[in-house]
Design a protein around this motif. Structure first.
Motif, PDB file in Angstrom:
ATOM      1  N   UNK A 167      30.204 -28.237  44.852  1.00  0.00           N
ATOM      2  CA  UNK A 167      30.285 -27.103  45.761  1.00  0.00           C
ATOM      3  C   UNK A 167      31.720 -26.912  46.232  1.00  0.00           C
ATOM      4  N   UNK A 168      32.040 -25.685  46.629  1.00  0.00           N
ATOM      5  CA  UNK A 168      33.415 -25.317  46.974  1.00  0.00           C
ATOM      6  C   UNK A 168      33.436 -24.672  48.359  1.00  0.00           C
ATOM      7  N   UNK A 169      34.430 -25.028  49.148  1.00  0.00           N
ATOM      8  CA  UNK A 169      34.648 -24.384  50.443  1.00  0.00           C
ATOM      9  C   UNK A 169      35.976 -23.640  50.387  1.00  0.00           C
ATOM     10  N   UNK A 170      35.925 -22.330  50.630  1.00  0.00           N
ATOM     11  CA  UNK A 170      37.111 -21.479  50.612  1.00  0.00           C
ATOM     12  C   UNK A 170      37.508 -21.151  52.045  1.00  0.00           C
ATOM     13  N   UNK A 171      38.778 -21.323  52.336  1.00  0.00           N
ATOM     14  CA  UNK A 171      39.284 -20.965  53.661  1.00  0.00           C
ATOM     15  C   UNK A 171      40.367 -19.907  53.485  1.00  0.00           C
ATOM     16  N   UNK A 172      40.280 -18.858  54.286  1.00  0.00           N
ATOM     17  CA  UNK A 172      41.282 -17.805  54.206  1.00  0.00           C
ATOM     18  C   UNK A 172      41.111 -16.824  55.347  1.00  0.00           C
ATOM     19  N   UNK A 192      28.936 -17.618  33.964  1.00  0.00           N
ATOM     20  CA  UNK A 192      29.328 -16.210  34.094  1.00  0.00           C
ATOM     21  C   UNK A 192      28.241 -15.230  33.651  1.00  0.00           C
ATOM     22  N   UNK A 193      27.333 -15.665  32.782  1.00  0.00           N
ATOM     23  CA  UNK A 193      26.278 -14.763  32.311  1.00  0.00           C
ATOM     24  C   UNK A 193      25.040 -14.787  33.205  1.00  0.00           C
ATOM     25  N   UNK A 194      25.064 -15.621  34.233  1.00  0.00           N
ATOM     26  CA  UNK A 194      23.965 -15.679  35.196  1.00  0.00           C
ATOM     27  C   UNK A 194      24.358 -14.917  36.461  1.00  0.00           C
ATOM     28  N   UNK A 195      23.462 -14.885  37.443  1.00  0.00           N
ATOM     29  CA  UNK A 195      23.685 -14.061  38.636  1.00  0.00           C
ATOM     30  C   UNK A 195      24.752 -14.635  39.561  1.00  0.00           C
ATOM     31  N   UNK A 196      25.562 -13.741  40.105  1.00  0.00           N
ATOM     32  CA  UNK A 196      26.427 -14.065  41.239  1.00  0.00           C
ATOM     33  C   UNK A 196      25.805 -13.383  42.444  1.00  0.00           C
ATOM     34  N   UNK A 197      25.346 -14.167  43.402  1.00  0.00           N
ATOM     35  CA  UNK A 197      24.650 -13.620  44.567  1.00  0.00           C
ATOM     36  C   UNK A 197      25.454 -13.950  45.815  1.00  0.00           C
ATOM     37  N   UNK A 198      25.836 -12.925  46.548  1.00  0.00           N
ATOM     38  CA  UNK A 198      26.645 -13.108  47.753  1.00  0.00           C
ATOM     39  C   UNK A 198      25.856 -12.674  48.977  1.00  0.00           C
ATOM     40  N   UNK A 199      26.050 -13.397  50.061  1.00  0.00           N
ATOM     41  CA  UNK A 199      25.425 -13.038  51.327  1.00  0.00           C
ATOM     42  C   UNK A 199      26.428 -13.282  52.437  1.00  0.00           C
ATOM     43  N   UNK A 200      26.544 -12.337  53.359  1.00  0.00           N
ATOM     44  CA  UNK A 200      27.438 -12.486  54.497  1.00  0.00           C
ATOM     45  C   UNK A 200      26.615 -12.966  55.689  1.00  0.00           C
ATOM     46  N   UNK A 201      26.874 -14.205  56.084  1.00  0.00           N
ATOM     47  CA  UNK A 201      26.070 -14.817  57.148  1.00  0.00           C
ATOM     48  C   UNK A 201      26.266 -14.119  58.487  1.00  0.00           C
ATOM     49  N   UNK A 242      28.174 -17.921  50.064  1.00  0.00           N
ATOM     50  CA  UNK A 242      27.904 -17.760  51.488  1.00  0.00           C
ATOM     51  C   UNK A 242      29.198 -17.416  52.201  1.00  0.00           C
ATOM     52  N   UNK A 243      29.383 -16.136  52.520  1.00  0.00           N
ATOM     53  CA  UNK A 243      30.590 -15.722  53.227  1.00  0.00           C
ATOM     54  C   UNK A 243      30.359 -15.843  54.737  1.00  0.00           C
ATOM     55  N   UNK A 244      31.451 -16.096  55.454  1.00  0.00           N
ATOM     56  CA  UNK A 244      31.393 -16.292  56.906  1.00  0.00           C
ATOM     57  C   UNK A 244      30.338 -17.328  57.280  1.00  0.00           C
ATOM     58  N   UNK A 245      30.404 -18.472  56.597  1.00  0.00           N
ATOM     59  CA  UNK A 245      29.448 -19.553  56.822  1.00  0.00           C
ATOM     60  C   UNK A 245      29.469 -20.025  58.273  1.00  0.00           C
ATOM     61  N   UNK A 280      27.184 -23.633  44.698  1.00  0.00           N
ATOM     62  CA  UNK A 280      27.285 -23.024  46.014  1.00  0.00           C
ATOM     63  C   UNK A 280      28.758 -22.939  46.411  1.00  0.00           C
ATOM     64  N   UNK A 281      29.187 -21.743  46.772  1.00  0.00           N
ATOM     65  CA  UNK A 281      30.537 -21.516  47.290  1.00  0.00           C
ATOM     66  C   UNK A 281      30.395 -20.950  48.699  1.00  0.00           C
ATOM     67  N   UNK A 282      31.038 -21.589  49.654  1.00  0.00           N
ATOM     68  CA  UNK A 282      31.022 -21.106  51.029  1.00  0.00           C
ATOM     69  C   UNK A 282      32.433 -20.700  51.426  1.00  0.00           C
ATOM     70  N   UNK A 283      32.530 -19.740  52.322  1.00  0.00           N
ATOM     71  CA  UNK A 283      33.845 -19.276  52.772  1.00  0.00           C
ATOM     72  C   UNK A 283      33.841 -19.127  54.281  1.00  0.00           C
ATOM     73  N   UNK A 284      34.988 -19.429  54.877  1.00  0.00           N
ATOM     74  CA  UNK A 284      35.145 -19.312  56.332  1.00  0.00           C
ATOM     75  C   UNK A 284      36.527 -18.761  56.635  1.00  0.00           C
TER      76      UNK A 284
END
Length: 448
Positions: A167-172, A192-201, A242-245, A280-284
């Motif tokens: 899993x990856x945590x992105x900070x920016x 890359x051929x599967x789904x990219x699903x994004x949700x803004x918490x 998961x954006x704005x985790x 799982x990629x999360x961003x904060x």
């Protein structure tokens, strides 16, 4: 001569003599009496030269050579051999050794071979980096534009971790491109051929976020008239972002932690489990560790997410990329609005460079769109939020002006170097050298 040298030999006197010689020549050396110890310290990106004896107890030189070349078949390995080992040394060359030196050897010969072997290794790593850079810039999906050191380092990191099952945590900061980085990872990975699903918490009401994530069975609650697949399950096989985790409610953080640890979910109102194969990629946009210390974010979830940490540099720390990015977004806006993109003047470019961009890439993109819609006018400039020339040295001012002139000419001629060369009155080699100095690439100035 800062490249590292590994010296492998079971004779302490030879180790000491070689170490002393190479240290005097400015090399950083490390000695090993057992080749297995050296093998443990190697990785595919190791940048140095290896000197290895052939006849050694335990793992001999040829066995070490075979194992090392399995890790990277382009290591620069020089074999040290006695008179009776010439046939073995020739065999080692066939296997992939860079060279062999017969004992006793002169210092000059050894240093010459090491110099050439080091240059070859540096070239291998440089070409490998260029290939990764090319793959990152020309692959399918989103691109991370820019030529500054920080953005190149970010691209290298993302290409290194794209297929790692962690899993990856992105900070920016806000507007710095966290969603773009997440998509870049997905579309350059084997998923890359599967789904990219994004949700803004932060954009979903607290009362709805659990059902959005986990889904539900019909009748799970009053308004659940039919079954619904949750976002996490929909991302199965692909990437879940998961954006704005930091906005996720504490109660839901516990359930998310269980999902990350067990790699399975249980929809609301169901007794069945769904096994997951997702990244799982999360961003904060703020420091989660500070929230942990305040008791506003679960510590165990933070460390579970923070397996790989990616930090996006704000735009004010990569100002040399502003012209390229602005041109890119202006061209996209021109295509979308079906109008010609005006050309930036040098004065307008300087204003772009002086702005500190608190809104980062998002603010720059909006400015480019307004620039196109308003026929070349810019309405974003705030003198109180600018870096003035008085803060720069003379050399920095000259370099900025020279770069601006080059970028203006490249933009005017859509990256056609012959025309740029004629306009600026520069020999071709001088133009190439200056473009290399400022990290300018002609293809970046071609209209999309």
């Amino acid at each position: 001569m800062s490249i590292p040298i590994y010296i492998i030999d079971d004779e302490p006197t030879i180790l000491q003599a070689l170490k002393q010689l190479l240290n005097m020549e400015g090399y950083h050396t490390e000695v090993f009496s057992d080749a297995r110890d050296a093998m443990k310290k190697l990785d595919r990106d190791w940048p140095g030269v290896i000197l290895s004896d052939i006849n050694m107890p335990g793992m001999d030189g040829v066995a070490f050579l075979r194992e090392a070349l399995k890790l990277d078949n382009e290591f620069s390995i020089v074999m040290l051999t006695g008179h009776g080992d010439i046939s073995t040394a020739v065999e080692s060359m066939r296997l992939g050794a860079y060279d062999f030196i017969e004992k006793p050897f002169s210092n000059e010969m050894l240093l010459d071979v090491i110099k050439r072997a080091g240059e070859k290794r540096a070239l291998v790593l440089e070409n490998r980096e260029l290939k990764n850079e090319l793959d990152a810039q020309t692959g399918a999906g989103p691109r991370l534009l820019g030529n500054t050191h920080k953005i190149k380092a970010l691209r290298r990191l993302l290409m290194q971790i794209k297929d790692i099952p962690a899993d990856v945590l992105i900070k920016g900061e806000t507007g710095s491109g966290k969603d773009l980085v997440a998509r870049f990872l997905h579309y350059n990975s084997y998923r890359k051929n599967e789904n990219f699903v994004a949700i803004n918490c932060g954009a979903i009401p607290e009362t709805m976020i659990e059902s959005e994530l986990f889904g539900f069975e019909a009748g799970a609650f009053t308004s659940a008239q039919k079954k619904r697949v949750g976002k996490i399950e929909h991302a199965n096989g692909g990437t879940f972002f998961l954006d704005e985790i930091e906005s996720m409610p504490m109660a839901l953080q516990i359930k998310l932690l269980r999902v990350l640890e067990d790699r399975r979910i249980e929809p609301l109102g169901s007794n069945r489990h769904v096994d997951l194969d997702i990244r799982v990629i999360a961003a904060a946009k703020i420091d989660l560790l500070e929230l942990v210390e305040k008791g506003e974010f679960r510590e165990d979830l933070y460390y579970r997410l923070n397996v790989i940490n990616v930090e996006i540099p704000p735009l004010r720390e990569r100002k040399e990329d502003i012209s390229l990015l602005f041109q890119h977004y202006a061209a996209l806006a021109s295509s979308r609005f079906n109008t010609d993109a005006p050309r930036l003047t040098n004065e307008q470019l300087i204003r772009l460079q002086q702005h500190n961009w608190p809104g980062n890439i998002r603010e720059l993109r909006n400015a480019a769109e307004r620039f196109v819609l308003m026929g070349g006018q810019t309405v974003f400039d705030d003198p109180s939020n600018a870096e003035t020339d008085s803060e720069l040295t003379l050399a920095e001012r000259v370099a900025r002006y020279e770069r601006d002139v080059l970028e203006s000419a490249l933009r005017e001629h859509d990256g056609r170097l012959t025309e740029v060369q004629q306009q600026l009155g520069l020999p071709r080699k001088t133009l190439y050298d200056k473009m290399r100095k400022y990290g300018l690439v002609k293809d970046d100035f071609k209209l999309p």
